[in-house]
Every structure is written in C-alpha cells, then in structure tokens.
Design a protein around this motif. Structure first.
Motif, PDB file in Angstrom:
ATOM      1  N   ARG A 196      53.281  52.147  20.911  1.00 11.65           N
ATOM      2  CA  ARG A 196      53.539  53.028  21.752  1.00 11.65           C
ATOM      3  C   ARG A 196      52.009  53.484  22.237  1.00 11.65           C
ATOM      4  N   GLN A 197      50.633  53.512  22.305  1.00 12.07           N
ATOM      5  CA  GLN A 197      49.641  53.600  23.187  1.00 12.07           C
ATOM      6  C   GLN A 197      49.599  52.447  24.052  1.00 12.07           C
ATOM      7  N   ALA A 198      49.639  51.132  24.015  1.00 14.17           N
ATOM      8  CA  ALA A 198      49.928  50.369  24.710  1.00 14.17           C
ATOM      9  C   ALA A 198      51.549  50.843  25.376  1.00 14.17           C
ATOM     10  N   TYR A 199      52.788  51.141  25.211  1.00 10.53           N
ATOM     11  CA  TYR A 199      53.590  51.037  26.481  1.00 10.53           C
ATOM     12  C   TYR A 199      53.258  52.201  27.515  1.00 10.53           C
ATOM     13  N   TYR A 200      52.628  52.906  26.912  1.00 15.35           N
ATOM     14  CA  TYR A 200      51.913  54.199  27.538  1.00 15.35           C
ATOM     15  C   TYR A 200      51.302  53.324  28.394  1.00 15.35           C
ATOM     16  N   GLY A 201      50.319  52.622  28.590  1.00 17.04           N
ATOM     17  CA  GLY A 201      49.364  51.874  28.944  1.00 17.04           C
ATOM     18  C   GLY A 201      49.782  51.800  30.050  1.00 17.04           C
ATOM     19  N   ALA A 202      50.882  50.541  29.483  1.00 16.74           N
ATOM     20  CA  ALA A 202      51.180  50.116  30.802  1.00 16.74           C
ATOM     21  C   ALA A 202      51.794  50.552  31.943  1.00 16.74           C
ATOM     22  N   VAL A 203      53.096  51.808  31.342  1.00 13.49           N
ATOM     23  CA  VAL A 203      53.598  52.524  31.724  1.00 13.49           C
ATOM     24  C   VAL A 203      52.567  53.383  33.438  1.00 13.49           C
ATOM     25  N   ARG A 204      50.951  54.105  32.638  1.00 12.18           N
ATOM     26  CA  ARG A 204      50.362  54.111  33.452  1.00 12.18           C
ATOM     27  C   ARG A 204      49.980  53.322  35.008  1.00 12.18           C
ATOM     28  N   GLU A 205      49.690  52.444  34.401  1.00 14.28           N
ATOM     29  CA  GLU A 205      49.239  50.878  34.981  1.00 14.28           C
ATOM     30  C   GLU A 205      50.357  50.990  36.343  1.00 14.28           C
ATOM     31  N   ASP A 206      51.037  50.603  35.688  1.00 10.59           N
ATOM     32  CA  ASP A 206      52.507  50.796  36.657  1.00 10.59           C
ATOM     33  C   ASP A 206      52.993  51.308  37.513  1.00 10.59           C
ATOM     34  N   LEU A 207      52.654  53.031  37.185  1.00 13.33           N
ATOM     35  CA  LEU A 207      52.689  53.718  37.835  1.00 13.33           C
ATOM     36  C   LEU A 207      51.623  54.057  38.951  1.00 13.33           C
ATOM     37  N   ALA A 208      50.342  53.389  38.675  1.00 14.50           N
ATOM     38  CA  ALA A 208      48.576  53.726  39.552  1.00 14.50           C
ATOM     39  C   ALA A 208      48.778  54.898  39.025  1.00 14.50           C
ATOM     40  N   LEU A 209      48.728  55.681  37.368  1.00 10.05           N
ATOM     41  CA  LEU A 209      48.811  56.634  37.134  1.00 10.05           C
ATOM     42  C   LEU A 209      47.085  56.854  36.562  1.00 10.05           C
ATOM     43  N   PRO A 210      46.499  57.883  36.260  1.00  6.63           N
ATOM     44  CA  PRO A 210      45.173  57.989  35.625  1.00  6.63           C
ATOM     45  C   PRO A 210      45.417  57.432  33.779  1.00  6.63           C
ATOM     46  N   PRO A 211      43.799  56.931  33.569  1.00  9.81           N
ATOM     47  CA  PRO A 211      44.755  56.833  32.488  1.00  9.81           C
ATOM     48  C   PRO A 211      44.570  58.392  31.212  1.00  9.81           C
ATOM     49  N   GLY A 212      45.859  58.071  30.059  1.00  5.52           N
ATOM     50  CA  GLY A 212      46.201  59.592  29.634  1.00  5.52           C
ATOM     51  C   GLY A 212      45.060  59.670  28.122  1.00  5.52           C
ATOM     52  N   HIS A 213      46.128  60.356  27.440  1.00  4.14           N
ATOM     53  CA  HIS A 213      45.405  60.882  25.961  1.00  4.14           C
ATOM     54  C   HIS A 213      46.728  59.858  25.070  1.00  4.14           C
ATOM     55  N   PRO A 214      45.459  59.534  24.331  1.00  3.22           N
ATOM     56  CA  PRO A 214      45.804  58.299  23.476  1.00  3.22           C
ATOM     57  C   PRO A 214      46.791  58.944  22.354  1.00  3.22           C
ATOM     58  N   ALA A 215      46.978  60.230  22.315  1.00  2.00           N
ATOM     59  CA  ALA A 215      48.646  60.575  21.722  1.00  2.00           C
ATOM     60  C   ALA A 215      47.994  60.607  20.063  1.00  2.00           C
ATOM     61  N   ARG A 216      46.770  60.491  19.591  1.00  2.00           N
ATOM     62  CA  ARG A 216      46.716  60.028  17.787  1.00  2.00           C
ATOM     63  C   ARG A 216      45.602  61.251  17.921  1.00  2.00           C
ATOM     64  N   TRP A 217      46.704  62.171  16.901  1.00  3.60           N
ATOM     65  CA  TRP A 217      45.971  63.408  16.684  1.00  3.60           C
ATOM     66  C   TRP A 217      47.014  64.032  15.374  1.00  3.60           C
ATOM     67  N   LEU A 218      45.554  64.489  13.931  1.00  8.30           N
ATOM     68  CA  LEU A 218      46.249  64.958  13.013  1.00  8.30           C
ATOM     69  C   LEU A 218      46.580  65.927  13.170  1.00  8.30           C
ATOM     70  N   ALA A 219      47.460  66.570  11.902  1.00  5.69           N
ATOM     71  CA  ALA A 219      47.643  68.000  11.732  1.00  5.69           C
ATOM     72  C   ALA A 219      46.474  68.505  11.132  1.00  5.69           C
ATOM     73  N   PRO A 220      46.486  69.502  10.758  1.00  5.78           N
ATOM     74  CA  PRO A 220      45.075  70.194  10.330  1.00  5.78           C
ATOM     75  C   PRO A 220      45.143  70.007   8.347  1.00  5.78           C
ATOM     76  N   ALA A 221      46.386  70.255   8.458  1.00  2.11           N
ATOM     77  CA  ALA A 221      46.368  70.064   6.459  1.00  2.11           C
ATOM     78  C   ALA A 221      45.627  68.364   6.289  1.00  2.11           C
ATOM     79  N   LEU A 222      46.488  67.379   7.482  1.00  8.99           N
ATOM     80  CA  LEU A 222      45.654  66.303   7.245  1.00  8.99           C
ATOM     81  C   LEU A 222      44.861  65.885   7.408  1.00  8.99           C
ATOM     82  N   ARG A 223      43.525  66.213   8.969  1.00 14.33           N
ATOM     83  CA  ARG A 223      43.149  65.938   8.953  1.00 14.33           C
ATOM     84  C   ARG A 223      42.260  66.682   7.899  1.00 14.33           C
ATOM     85  N   ASP A 224      42.603  67.319   7.030  1.00 17.08           N
ATOM     86  CA  ASP A 224      40.856  68.070   6.322  1.00 17.08           C
ATOM     87  C   ASP A 224      40.819  67.138   5.162  1.00 17.08           C
TER      88      ASP A 224
END
Length: 182
Positions: free
Chosen positions: A152-180
């Motif tokens: 998914r991250q590679a797909y989003y990166g290619a989309v951003r590159e194709d549309l000349a958008l700045p780099p975005g968030h990698p969309a990897r975050w954990l719910a607070p319970a999982l982070r703990d």
C-alpha cells in the motif's frame, strides 16, 4: 503630391499596424493554446487522483474485512471480529466494487501506479486465501499484514510521484493498546 506617393509614405505605418495586429493575434492564439493545455492537464490530473483514491478505498475495504475475519480466527486484534460466513457476501461485494475502479485505473493510471496497484491487490488476495483456508497463525498473518502495508505504501508513493505531490505520511500507526504492548 500624388496618391501613389502618399500611399508609399504611409506604407511603413500600415505595415507596422498589420505586423502588430498579426503579432497580437499569434500571441493570443499561443496563450489560449497554452491555457487550454494547462486546463486539460489539470482535469486529467484530477481524474487520475479520483481514480487512484477510489481504487485505494476499494482495496482498503477488502483489507478491513480481512482484518475482521482474522480477528474472528484469533490472528488479529481488530476490535470488531466477523465470522467468515458473515464476511463472505461483504467480501464478494467489495470485490465487485473493486473491479470497475480497477478498470478505470488501467485506463488512466501510469504504468508504475498500475503495477504497484497489482502488487498490492495480489497481497490482499493472499490475505483472503489465508482466511478462507481457516488458518490460525498470528505470526503468518502479521507477515501478510506487513506485506500488505508495504505494498500500500509503495502504491501511495507511486501515486504521489505520478501526480507530483509531496511525500506523504507512511500510514503506519498503531492503536494505543497495541503501542503499549511493544
């Protein structure tokens, strides 16, 4: 003074007016053509962004359903488990919804974006097969989830590159319970 000599005296002025008018006309035509191309490119870029977003939403819908089924099987901590029987018609509906946006992606997407979209959906199909088999292996499931997230991250990166958008968030975050837990 004769009419011919008056005409010859005014000829440079007349030529200047004609050349100026022609130059103005050519400048306007060129400017209009450039504006038309910019507007056309912007419209196609907007359409591609819409197709890229629609495709991502369609694939993500399937991903979310697989998380829920994986939770039912004990492979995932998703808070809303869903049995495979309950999920089957929803997965079929998600697949049916993904097909038309996949076709639009093939028509409008860049070659790189289409290839990375294919790689992402292949991992998602593997996730579905894993669950259809009734597999209960949280470690193997986590490995599939990581592959899906990377795709998914590679797909989003290619989309951003194709549309000349700045780099975005990698969309990897954990719910607070999982982070703990880490």
């Amino acid at each position: 003074m004769s009419a011919a000599s008056t005409f010859l005296q005014q000829l440079p002025t007349l030529l200047g007016v004609v050349i100026g008018a022609l130059g103005s006309y050519l400048a306007v035509v060129r400017s209009d053509g450039a504006r038309f191309r910019r507007e056309r490119d912007a419209r196609w870029e907007e359409r591609r962004l819409a197709v890229y977003s629609d495709y991502a939403r369609a694939v993500k819908r399937t991903v979310t359903l697989t998380y829920r089924v994986a939770a039912h099987l004990g492979n995932d901590p998703h808070p809303h488990p869903l049995s495979p029987q309950e999920a089957e018609p929803l997965l079929a509906e998600a697949t049916a919804g993904r097909d038309p946006v996949g076709e639009a992606l093939l028509m409008l997407g860049s070659a790189d974006v289409v290839e990375l979209a294919r790689e992402w959906v292949v991992v998602v199909l593997e996730m579905e097969a894993f669950l259809r088999a009734g597999t209960r292996d949280p470690e193997a499931w986590q490995a599939l989830m990581e592959r899906q997230r990377s795709a998914r991250q590679a797909y989003y990166g290619a989309v951003r590159e194709d549309l000349a958008l700045p780099p975005g968030h990698p969309a990897r975050w954990l719910a607070p319970a999982l982070r703990d837990q880490r």
